[in-house]
Motif scaffolding. Sequence first.
Motif, mmCIF file in Angstrom:
data_model
loop_
_atom_site.group_PDB
_atom_site.id
_atom_site.type_symbol
_atom_site.label_atom_id
_atom_site.label_comp_id
_atom_site.label_asym_id
_atom_site.label_seq_id
_atom_site.Cartn_x
_atom_site.Cartn_y
_atom_site.Cartn_z
ATOM 1 N N THR A 163 -26.545 10.520 -24.107
ATOM 2 C CA THR A 163 -27.054 11.405 -25.255
ATOM 3 C C THR A 163 -28.156 12.329 -24.406
ATOM 4 O O THR A 163 -27.957 13.566 -24.387
ATOM 5 N N THR A 167 -27.512 16.223 -23.235
ATOM 6 C CA THR A 167 -27.972 17.374 -23.891
ATOM 7 C C THR A 167 -28.854 18.139 -23.231
ATOM 8 O O THR A 167 -28.926 19.126 -23.202
ATOM 9 N N ARG A 178 -33.691 27.434 -26.988
ATOM 10 C CA ARG A 178 -34.621 26.344 -28.027
ATOM 11 C C ARG A 178 -35.519 25.765 -26.886
ATOM 12 O O ARG A 178 -35.520 25.539 -25.627
ATOM 13 N N ILE A 183 -35.526 20.398 -29.043
ATOM 14 C CA ILE A 183 -34.260 19.619 -28.741
ATOM 15 C C ILE A 183 -34.578 17.914 -28.681
ATOM 16 O O ILE A 183 -33.711 17.320 -29.231
ATOM 17 N N SER A 186 -34.560 16.834 -32.162
ATOM 18 C CA SER A 186 -33.100 16.660 -32.734
ATOM 19 C C SER A 186 -32.487 15.246 -32.030
ATOM 20 O O SER A 186 -31.933 14.705 -32.877
ATOM 21 N N VAL A 187 -32.777 15.120 -30.874
ATOM 22 C CA VAL A 187 -31.942 14.058 -30.250
ATOM 23 C C VAL A 187 -32.688 12.796 -30.636
ATOM 24 O O VAL A 187 -31.952 12.136 -31.258
ATOM 25 N N ASP A 189 -34.070 12.280 -33.706
ATOM 26 C CA ASP A 189 -33.690 12.277 -34.902
ATOM 27 C C ASP A 189 -32.341 11.444 -34.982
ATOM 28 O O ASP A 189 -32.021 10.564 -35.757
ATOM 29 N N LEU A 190 -31.547 12.081 -34.355
ATOM 30 C CA LEU A 190 -30.110 11.426 -34.359
ATOM 31 C C LEU A 190 -30.094 10.093 -33.948
ATOM 32 O O LEU A 190 -29.364 9.155 -34.335
ATOM 33 N N LEU A 191 -30.761 9.635 -32.673
ATOM 34 C CA LEU A 191 -30.814 8.306 -32.129
ATOM 35 C C LEU A 191 -31.464 7.514 -33.147
ATOM 36 O O LEU A 191 -31.151 6.096 -33.268
ATOM 37 N N LEU A 192 -32.645 7.887 -33.910
ATOM 38 C CA LEU A 192 -33.402 7.124 -34.521
ATOM 39 C C LEU A 192 -32.555 6.699 -36.052
ATOM 40 O O LEU A 192 -32.218 5.595 -36.432
ATOM 41 N N GLN A 193 -32.175 8.021 -36.573
ATOM 42 C CA GLN A 193 -31.836 7.635 -38.007
ATOM 43 C C GLN A 193 -30.246 7.470 -38.059
ATOM 44 O O GLN A 193 -29.960 6.884 -38.984
ATOM 45 N N GLY A 194 -29.480 7.930 -36.890
ATOM 46 C CA GLY A 194 -28.162 7.742 -37.219
ATOM 47 C C GLY A 194 -27.397 8.850 -38.128
ATOM 48 O O GLY A 194 -28.373 9.787 -38.659
ATOM 49 N N LEU B 191 -24.245 5.551 -33.016
ATOM 50 C CA LEU B 191 -24.412 7.050 -33.823
ATOM 51 C C LEU B 191 -24.604 6.900 -35.227
ATOM 52 O O LEU B 191 -25.305 7.707 -36.066
ATOM 53 N N LEU B 192 -23.872 5.826 -35.965
ATOM 54 C CA LEU B 192 -23.969 5.712 -37.292
ATOM 55 C C LEU B 192 -25.195 5.181 -37.709
ATOM 56 O O LEU B 192 -26.034 5.622 -38.679
ATOM 57 N N GLY B 194 -28.076 4.256 -35.978
ATOM 58 C CA GLY B 194 -29.200 4.834 -35.522
ATOM 59 C C GLY B 194 -29.945 3.555 -34.857
ATOM 60 O O GLY B 194 -29.684 2.152 -35.195
ATOM 61 N N LEU B 195 -31.154 3.705 -34.446
ATOM 62 C CA LEU B 195 -31.928 2.587 -33.915
ATOM 63 C C LEU B 195 -33.091 2.168 -34.809
ATOM 64 O O LEU B 195 -33.910 1.006 -34.439
#
Lengths: 198, 198
Positions: A163, A167, A178, A183, A186-187, A189-194, B191-192, B194-195
């Motif tokens: 990832t 990215t 950006r 960046i 955003s990365v 956010d995706l990784l932690l929250q899913g 991905l779904l 998250g961490l």
Amino acid sequence: MAGQTGRTVPAQVAAKLYGAVDVIAENGLANTKIEQIAAASGVPKATLYYYFAGKEEILAFLLRDSLAYLAGAVATAAEAPGSGRDRLAAVVAVQIEHTLSNSATSRALIGDLGRAAQLPELAQAVQAAFYDPIAQVLRDGADDGSLRAVADPDEAALSIFGTVIMTGLIHAVVGTERSAETITASVLDLLLQGLRPG
Amino acid sequence: MAGQTGRTVPAQVAAKLYGAVDVIAENGLANTKIEQIAAASGVPKATLYYYFAGKEEILAFLLRDSLAYLAGAVATAAEAPGSGRDRLAAVVAVQIEHTLSNSATSRALIGDLGRAAQLPELAQAVQAAFYDPIAQVLRDGADDGSLRAVADPDEAALSIFGTVIMTGLIHAVVGTERSAETITASVLDLLLQGLRPG
DNA sequence: TAGATGTTGTACTGAGAGTACAAACTCATT
DNA sequence: AATGAGTTTGTACTCTCAGTACAACATCTA
């Protein structure tokens, strides 16, 4: 740091060589002539061959050098005090920031990923700069409860590595507008929250 | 599909060419001689130059061909009935499965990512096979509530693209012993869910 | 059966990677 | 300041290989 001829590359030569990274990133190594590297770096061809066995080695040296520097910065972030989660954020931030602010080197790296995957020295440099610290803070976060303990940590570390590096590299390649912070946010956010809702 | 000479490459030639992908993946394009490609594929050198302007084009053709095939399979998965989340899972599964079962092509692709980033045709093929479908199902999932509506969907799609393609490619490069299903499951879990803990 | 188009062998050309080598230079040691 | 080891660089060379030229032959179309 040493080239592959056994001779230690003087710092002054190494520094000059970075002047050729742009040309290589732009045209790819195959379409870059040794004379171009000599011209762009100011290091004469004969001197290049005194330290390196060929152009592949010149690029490999530069990438190793740059990655070693990054690995140092990342290790600092990974070993700082704080929760695993905090340090994951710090590690990713440093990696993305470095990738973007050394855009030419990053683009050269992506053009050379094939060899990077095969030359153990280069693969190891990539691993030390990207994969290892991620795997480390992932374990720490699972231990201290700041990150979820995933079923397969190695596999997860690998994916996170993917990832982050892709990215970063893609933004380096397309020349993003950006900021590194945006960046990174955003990365993370995706990784932690899913992606699951709620 | 057409090479760059304007001549349409006959299916039989295209099929034979895949016989040379292994050699290219192994040694990299720069270290692969045209004669080796001719020998490995059974297509004589003169014929190669009848259809292609050079070896770069040969590889580009193969990658485009393979990616176009993948893009078709992925599009089917992306357009199937079901929630965005389900289709994201299906899309990722197809992508990883294809990457692993066409390991030589994948390794050749990683060795050629630099050019892939620069040749619009190739970049577009990668995008159509990987990025676009992900962006699509991500939007759909946000709409139907099966996936979280992230702040920056394009950026998220890019990162997911990175996750999937790098995870797949790395496994293809190192020659994993894990099954495509296992890898897919792990990627989707990350991905779904998250961490974050809990 | 003629013309167009595809297929392939062989011979060639040219670019450029890498080598050889000698002259000059730097720097430490005596 | 002289010797010598290692470094720096210019010049000239070799040799591999990508790509081209072209002719002979095959196949397909009208």
